[in-house]
Each structure stands twice: as C-alpha cells, then as structure tokens.
Design a protein around this motif. Sequence first.
Motif, PDB file in Angstrom:
ATOM      1  N   ARG A 163       0.829  -1.201   0.000  1.00  0.00           N
ATOM      2  CA  ARG A 163       0.000   0.000   0.000  1.00  0.00           C
ATOM      3  C   ARG A 163       0.864   1.252   0.000  1.00  0.00           C
ATOM      4  NH1 ARG A 163      -5.058  -0.349   3.842  1.00  0.00           N
ATOM      5  NH2 ARG A 163      -4.909   1.822   3.264  1.00  0.00           N
ATOM      6  N   LEU A 164       0.452   2.230  -0.769  1.00  0.00           N
ATOM      7  CA  LEU A 164       1.160   3.502  -0.824  1.00  0.00           C
ATOM      8  C   LEU A 164       0.510   4.566   0.048  1.00  0.00           C
ATOM      9  CD1 LEU A 164       1.842   3.687  -4.653  1.00  0.00           C
ATOM     10  CD2 LEU A 164       3.466   3.131  -2.875  1.00  0.00           C
ATOM     11  N   ASP A 165      -0.663   4.292   0.594  1.00  0.00           N
ATOM     12  CA  ASP A 165      -1.389   5.273   1.408  1.00  0.00           C
ATOM     13  C   ASP A 165      -0.568   5.850   2.559  1.00  0.00           C
ATOM     14  OD1 ASP A 165      -3.541   5.038  -0.216  1.00  0.00           O
ATOM     15  OD2 ASP A 165      -4.711   3.801   1.147  1.00  0.00           O
ATOM     16  N   PRO A 166       0.114   5.035   3.357  1.00  0.00           N
ATOM     17  CA  PRO A 166       0.842   5.617   4.498  1.00  0.00           C
ATOM     18  C   PRO A 166       1.859   6.681   4.085  1.00  0.00           C
ATOM     19  CG  PRO A 166       0.707   3.269   4.769  1.00  0.00           C
ATOM     20  CD  PRO A 166       0.190   3.584   3.397  1.00  0.00           C
ATOM     21  N   TYR A 167       2.481   6.500   2.952  1.00  0.00           N
ATOM     22  CA  TYR A 167       3.463   7.495   2.520  1.00  0.00           C
ATOM     23  C   TYR A 167       2.773   8.812   2.176  1.00  0.00           C
ATOM     24  CZ  TYR A 167       6.857  10.089  -0.110  1.00  0.00           C
ATOM     25  OH  TYR A 167       7.678  11.088  -0.551  1.00  0.00           O
ATOM     26  N   PHE A 168       1.718   8.766   1.430  1.00  0.00           N
ATOM     27  CA  PHE A 168       1.075   9.999   0.992  1.00  0.00           C
ATOM     28  C   PHE A 168       0.308  10.683   2.114  1.00  0.00           C
ATOM     29  CE2 PHE A 168       1.656   7.879  -3.115  1.00  0.00           C
ATOM     30  CZ  PHE A 168       2.367   8.882  -3.755  1.00  0.00           C
ATOM     31  N   ARG A 169      -0.140   9.940   3.093  1.00  0.00           N
ATOM     32  CA  ARG A 169      -0.875  10.555   4.198  1.00  0.00           C
ATOM     33  C   ARG A 169       0.037  11.096   5.282  1.00  0.00           C
ATOM     34  NH1 ARG A 169      -5.925   6.394   4.964  1.00  0.00           N
ATOM     35  NH2 ARG A 169      -6.786   6.758   2.895  1.00  0.00           N
ATOM     36  N   ARG A 170       1.060  10.351   5.658  1.00  0.00           N
ATOM     37  CA  ARG A 170       1.913  10.745   6.781  1.00  0.00           C
ATOM     38  C   ARG A 170       3.397  10.811   6.423  1.00  0.00           C
ATOM     39  NH1 ARG A 170      -1.232   6.619   8.506  1.00  0.00           N
ATOM     40  NH2 ARG A 170       0.516   5.207   8.614  1.00  0.00           N
ATOM     41  N   ARG A 171       3.734  10.596   5.166  1.00  0.00           N
ATOM     42  CA  ARG A 171       5.127  10.534   4.728  1.00  0.00           C
ATOM     43  C   ARG A 171       5.904   9.480   5.517  1.00  0.00           C
ATOM     44  NH1 ARG A 171       4.097  12.537   0.121  1.00  0.00           N
ATOM     45  NH2 ARG A 171       3.979  14.787  -0.078  1.00  0.00           N
ATOM     46  N   ALA A 172       5.217   8.387   5.823  1.00  0.00           N
ATOM     47  CA  ALA A 172       5.825   7.301   6.590  1.00  0.00           C
ATOM     48  C   ALA A 172       6.500   6.317   5.640  1.00  0.00           C
ATOM     49  CB  ALA A 172       4.767   6.575   7.417  1.00  0.00           C
ATOM     50  N   THR A 173       7.764   6.062   5.883  1.00  0.00           N
ATOM     51  CA  THR A 173       8.510   5.085   5.083  1.00  0.00           C
ATOM     52  C   THR A 173       9.234   4.131   6.018  1.00  0.00           C
ATOM     53  OG1 THR A 173      10.549   6.359   4.998  1.00  0.00           O
ATOM     54  CG2 THR A 173       8.927   6.817   3.285  1.00  0.00           C
ATOM     55  N   ASN A 174       9.779   3.086   5.464  1.00  0.00           N
ATOM     56  CA  ASN A 174      10.566   2.149   6.249  1.00  0.00           C
ATOM     57  C   ASN A 174      12.056   2.327   5.953  1.00  0.00           C
ATOM     58  OD1 ASN A 174      10.619   1.072   3.697  1.00  0.00           O
ATOM     59  ND2 ASN A 174      10.484  -1.040   4.372  1.00  0.00           N
ATOM     60  N   ALA A 175      12.453   3.532   5.614  1.00  0.00           N
ATOM     61  CA  ALA A 175      13.844   3.813   5.253  1.00  0.00           C
ATOM     62  C   ALA A 175      14.804   3.520   6.405  1.00  0.00           C
ATOM     63  CB  ALA A 175      13.993   5.255   4.802  1.00  0.00           C
ATOM     64  N   SER A 176      14.409   3.827   7.630  1.00  0.00           N
ATOM     65  CA  SER A 176      15.308   3.569   8.758  1.00  0.00           C
ATOM     66  C   SER A 176      15.521   2.070   8.955  1.00  0.00           C
ATOM     67  CB  SER A 176      14.773   4.206  10.036  1.00  0.00           C
ATOM     68  OG  SER A 176      13.508   3.687  10.355  1.00  0.00           O
ATOM     69  N   ALA A 177      14.480   1.291   8.780  1.00  0.00           N
ATOM     70  CA  ALA A 177      14.617  -0.169   8.897  1.00  0.00           C
ATOM     71  C   ALA A 177      15.497  -0.717   7.780  1.00  0.00           C
ATOM     72  CB  ALA A 177      13.255  -0.841   8.873  1.00  0.00           C
ATOM     73  N   GLU A 178      15.333  -0.204   6.579  1.00  0.00           N
ATOM     74  CA  GLU A 178      16.160  -0.650   5.462  1.00  0.00           C
ATOM     75  C   GLU A 178      17.618  -0.265   5.667  1.00  0.00           C
ATOM     76  OE1 GLU A 178      15.345  -2.596   3.019  1.00  0.00           O
ATOM     77  OE2 GLU A 178      13.233  -2.693   3.561  1.00  0.00           O
ATOM     78  N   ALA A 179      17.868   0.912   6.207  1.00  0.00           N
ATOM     79  CA  ALA A 179      19.246   1.345   6.475  1.00  0.00           C
ATOM     80  C   ALA A 179      19.893   0.452   7.527  1.00  0.00           C
ATOM     81  CB  ALA A 179      19.259   2.793   6.928  1.00  0.00           C
ATOM     82  N   PHE A 180      19.134   0.127   8.584  1.00  0.00           N
ATOM     83  CA  PHE A 180      19.670  -0.758   9.618  1.00  0.00           C
ATOM     84  C   PHE A 180      19.959  -2.141   9.044  1.00  0.00           C
ATOM     85  CE2 PHE A 180      19.061  -3.842  13.070  1.00  0.00           C
ATOM     86  CZ  PHE A 180      20.104  -3.448  13.885  1.00  0.00           C
ATOM     87  N   ASN A 181      19.056  -2.667   8.218  1.00  0.00           N
ATOM     88  CA  ASN A 181      19.282  -3.975   7.597  1.00  0.00           C
ATOM     89  C   ASN A 181      20.540  -3.960   6.733  1.00  0.00           C
ATOM     90  OD1 ASN A 181      17.070  -5.155   8.771  1.00  0.00           O
ATOM     91  ND2 ASN A 181      15.718  -4.740   7.048  1.00  0.00           N
ATOM     92  N   SER A 182      20.782  -2.856   6.057  1.00  0.00           N
ATOM     93  CA  SER A 182      21.978  -2.726   5.238  1.00  0.00           C
ATOM     94  C   SER A 182      23.234  -2.748   6.098  1.00  0.00           C
ATOM     95  CB  SER A 182      21.913  -1.434   4.431  1.00  0.00           C
ATOM     96  OG  SER A 182      23.091  -1.251   3.714  1.00  0.00           O
ATOM     97  N   LYS A 183      23.202  -2.040   7.228  1.00  0.00           N
ATOM     98  CA  LYS A 183      24.342  -2.040   8.145  1.00  0.00           C
ATOM     99  C   LYS A 183      24.618  -3.430   8.696  1.00  0.00           C
ATOM    100  CE  LYS A 183      23.945   2.719   9.691  1.00  0.00           C
ATOM    101  NZ  LYS A 183      23.688   3.599  10.833  1.00  0.00           N
ATOM    102  N   VAL A 184      23.560  -4.152   9.046  1.00  0.00           N
ATOM    103  CA  VAL A 184      23.719  -5.511   9.572  1.00  0.00           C
ATOM    104  C   VAL A 184      24.301  -6.417   8.497  1.00  0.00           C
ATOM    105  CG1 VAL A 184      22.481  -7.534  10.423  1.00  0.00           C
ATOM    106  CG2 VAL A 184      21.932  -5.276  11.317  1.00  0.00           C
TER     107      VAL A 184
END
Length: 55
Positions: free
Chosen positions: A9-30
């Motif tokens: 779903r794209l709704d959360p991004y357009f409504r609250r600008r919510a992304t999972n970028a921090s989780a993806e960055a942490f996964n990359s570091k791990v």
Amino acid sequence: MLTNAPGFRLDPYFRRRATNASAEAFNSKVKIFRSQMRGVRDRDFFIFRLVKLYA
C-alpha cells in the motif's frame, strides 16, 4: 487506496510521509557487518558486537 502490488500500500506514505527507510538502512548495516564478521563462530560474541556498534 493506491496499490502497486498485492499487499503493498502507498497510502501511508502519501498521508503521513511514513517510510521504512530507517529499517532498510539498519538492515543494510547488519548485512555489511555480517560480511565483515564472517569468520566469527561464537554467536553470542557476534550479537554483542552488533549491539555495541549499532545500538
């Protein structure tokens, strides 16, 4: 509802600008850390180092 794929779903991004970028960055570091520590056999030590570096 905006959808791009089943279950995506794209709704959360357009409504609250919510992304999972921090989780993806942490996964990359791990992932990078795992590649550097590939010779470690002690799982507890691996978790200890991971927590000390990224917590």
